[in-house]
Design an enzyme around this catalytic site. Sequence first.
Site, mmCIF file in Angstrom:
data_model
loop_
_atom_site.group_PDB
_atom_site.id
_atom_site.type_symbol
_atom_site.label_atom_id
_atom_site.label_comp_id
_atom_site.label_asym_id
_atom_site.label_seq_id
_atom_site.Cartn_x
_atom_site.Cartn_y
_atom_site.Cartn_z
ATOM 1 N N HIS A 91 -12.622 -8.643 -0.362
ATOM 2 C CA HIS A 91 -13.270 -9.137 -1.587
ATOM 3 C C HIS A 91 -12.528 -10.374 -2.105
ATOM 4 C CE1 HIS A 91 -15.065 -8.226 -5.762
ATOM 5 N NE2 HIS A 91 -14.090 -9.085 -6.033
ATOM 6 N N GLU A 92 -11.170 -10.308 -2.099
ATOM 7 C CA GLU A 92 -10.372 -11.429 -2.640
ATOM 8 C C GLU A 92 -10.429 -12.647 -1.708
ATOM 9 O OE1 GLU A 92 -9.611 -11.137 -5.630
ATOM 10 O OE2 GLU A 92 -9.851 -8.972 -5.746
ATOM 11 N N HIS A 105 -13.432 -14.558 -2.344
ATOM 12 C CA HIS A 105 -13.299 -15.464 -3.509
ATOM 13 C C HIS A 105 -12.756 -16.825 -3.060
ATOM 14 C CE1 HIS A 105 -14.298 -13.314 -7.179
ATOM 15 N NE2 HIS A 105 -13.532 -12.277 -6.864
ATOM 16 N N GLN A 128 -10.399 -17.444 -9.692
ATOM 17 C CA GLN A 128 -10.833 -16.700 -10.873
ATOM 18 C C GLN A 128 -10.091 -17.137 -12.137
ATOM 19 O OE1 GLN A 128 -10.455 -12.688 -8.715
ATOM 20 N NE2 GLN A 128 -12.168 -12.338 -10.097
ATOM 21 N N GLY A 159 -7.040 -6.534 -7.944
ATOM 22 C CA GLY A 159 -6.898 -7.792 -7.204
ATOM 23 C C GLY A 159 -7.280 -8.951 -8.102
ATOM 24 N N CYS A 167 -15.924 -6.684 -10.169
ATOM 25 C CA CYS A 167 -15.249 -7.985 -10.130
ATOM 26 C C CYS A 167 -14.916 -8.380 -11.562
ATOM 27 C CB CYS A 167 -16.166 -9.032 -9.493
ATOM 28 S SG CYS A 167 -15.407 -10.661 -9.351
ATOM 29 N N LEU A 168 -13.687 -8.825 -11.762
ATOM 30 C CA LEU A 168 -13.272 -9.214 -13.111
ATOM 31 C C LEU A 168 -14.040 -10.446 -13.589
ATOM 32 C CD1 LEU A 168 -9.424 -8.588 -12.715
ATOM 33 C CD2 LEU A 168 -11.114 -7.105 -13.827
HETATM 34 O O1 K1U Z 1 -11.524 -9.742 -7.661
HETATM 35 C C1 K1U Z 1 -11.583 -9.136 -8.716
HETATM 36 O O2 K1U Z 1 -12.302 -9.527 -9.626
HETATM 37 C C2 K1U Z 1 -10.798 -7.880 -8.926
HETATM 38 C C3 K1U Z 1 -11.562 -6.607 -8.575
HETATM 39 C C4 K1U Z 1 -11.172 -6.221 -7.152
HETATM 40 C C5 K1U Z 1 -12.023 -5.196 -6.470
HETATM 41 C C6 K1U Z 1 -12.473 -4.051 -7.069
HETATM 42 C C7 K1U Z 1 -13.228 -3.123 -6.378
HETATM 43 C C8 K1U Z 1 -13.511 -3.337 -5.066
HETATM 44 C C9 K1U Z 1 -13.086 -4.490 -4.462
HETATM 45 C C10 K1U Z 1 -12.323 -5.417 -5.147
HETATM 46 C C11 K1U Z 1 -11.182 -5.542 -9.559
HETATM 47 O O3 K1U Z 1 -10.060 -5.194 -9.676
HETATM 48 S S1 K1U Z 1 -12.438 -4.867 -10.550
HETATM 49 C C12 K1U Z 1 -11.578 -3.585 -11.482
HETATM 50 C C13 K1U Z 1 -11.301 -2.366 -10.702
HETATM 51 O O4 K1U Z 1 -11.863 -2.163 -9.648
HETATM 52 C C14 K1U Z 1 -10.336 -1.365 -11.189
HETATM 53 C C15 K1U Z 1 -9.756 -1.447 -12.422
HETATM 54 C C16 K1U Z 1 -8.848 -0.502 -12.856
HETATM 55 C C17 K1U Z 1 -8.503 0.548 -12.054
HETATM 56 C C18 K1U Z 1 -9.073 0.652 -10.818
HETATM 57 C C19 K1U Z 1 -9.973 -0.298 -10.380
HETATM 58 ZN ZN ZN Z 2 -13.811 -10.425 -7.689
#
Ligand code: K1U
Ligand code: ZN
Length: 173
Positions: free
Chosen positions: A135-136, A139, A50, A45, A93-94
């Site tokens: 989560h998004e 944000h 972001q 996401g 979270c990225l």
């Molecule tokens: O909002 C963001 O920063 C993105 C975030 C979203 C998220 C992850 C986990 C739970 C809720 C919301 C991410 O994508 S973090 C990276 C991640 O979870 C992932 C990366 C590669 C493969 C699978 C998952």
């Molecule tokens: Zn996030």
Amino acid sequence: MIRAILIHPDPRLKKLCDPVTQITADLRKLAADMLETMYDAPGIGLAAPQVGVTKRLLVMDCMKLPDAPRPLVLINPAITWASADLATYEEGCLSIPDQYAEVQRPDKATVRWMDLEGALHEETFGGLWATCVQHEIDHLNGKLFIDYLGLMKRQMITRKMEKLKREMAREGR
Ligand code: K1U
Ligand code: ZN
């Protein structure tokens, strides 16, 4: 085009984002760039703040198989129903790289949004999709997953991110 992802703490990640009022060529480009940035990260996401744009737009794709993508662009998303049942996921979270914590949220959530053609959608998400969309949307309201944690954990993660940002600035990243 891959856009730079803001790292916490940043005032743009704490803002209440503005509704999208017009679907323009710039908005389409932003959505395409956000999907490219999300897949590149990689992530499941990404919300507009972001990448420094404080508008109510998010992208997501929680499909586990890379050969069956489901890229979604959600404009002005709103949660219209949430289950009383809760689910706990280890979230990341990225904008808070390499930090993970368990967060409890409604197990299912119904979301209404507009797509890039201006069509309205309403869908009930479950599992990882429900966690991700909540989560998004957080944000877009200036809320991060660490805001669900206790003060000590939140401060520890924030200090780590401040250190990371100093190192990145020193290295010209
Ligand atoms: O909002 C963001 O920063 C993105 C975030 C979203 C998220 C992850 C986990 C739970 C809720 C919301 C991410 O994508 S973090 C990276 C991640 O979870 C992932 C990366 C590669 C493969 C699978 C998952
Ligand atoms: Zn996030």
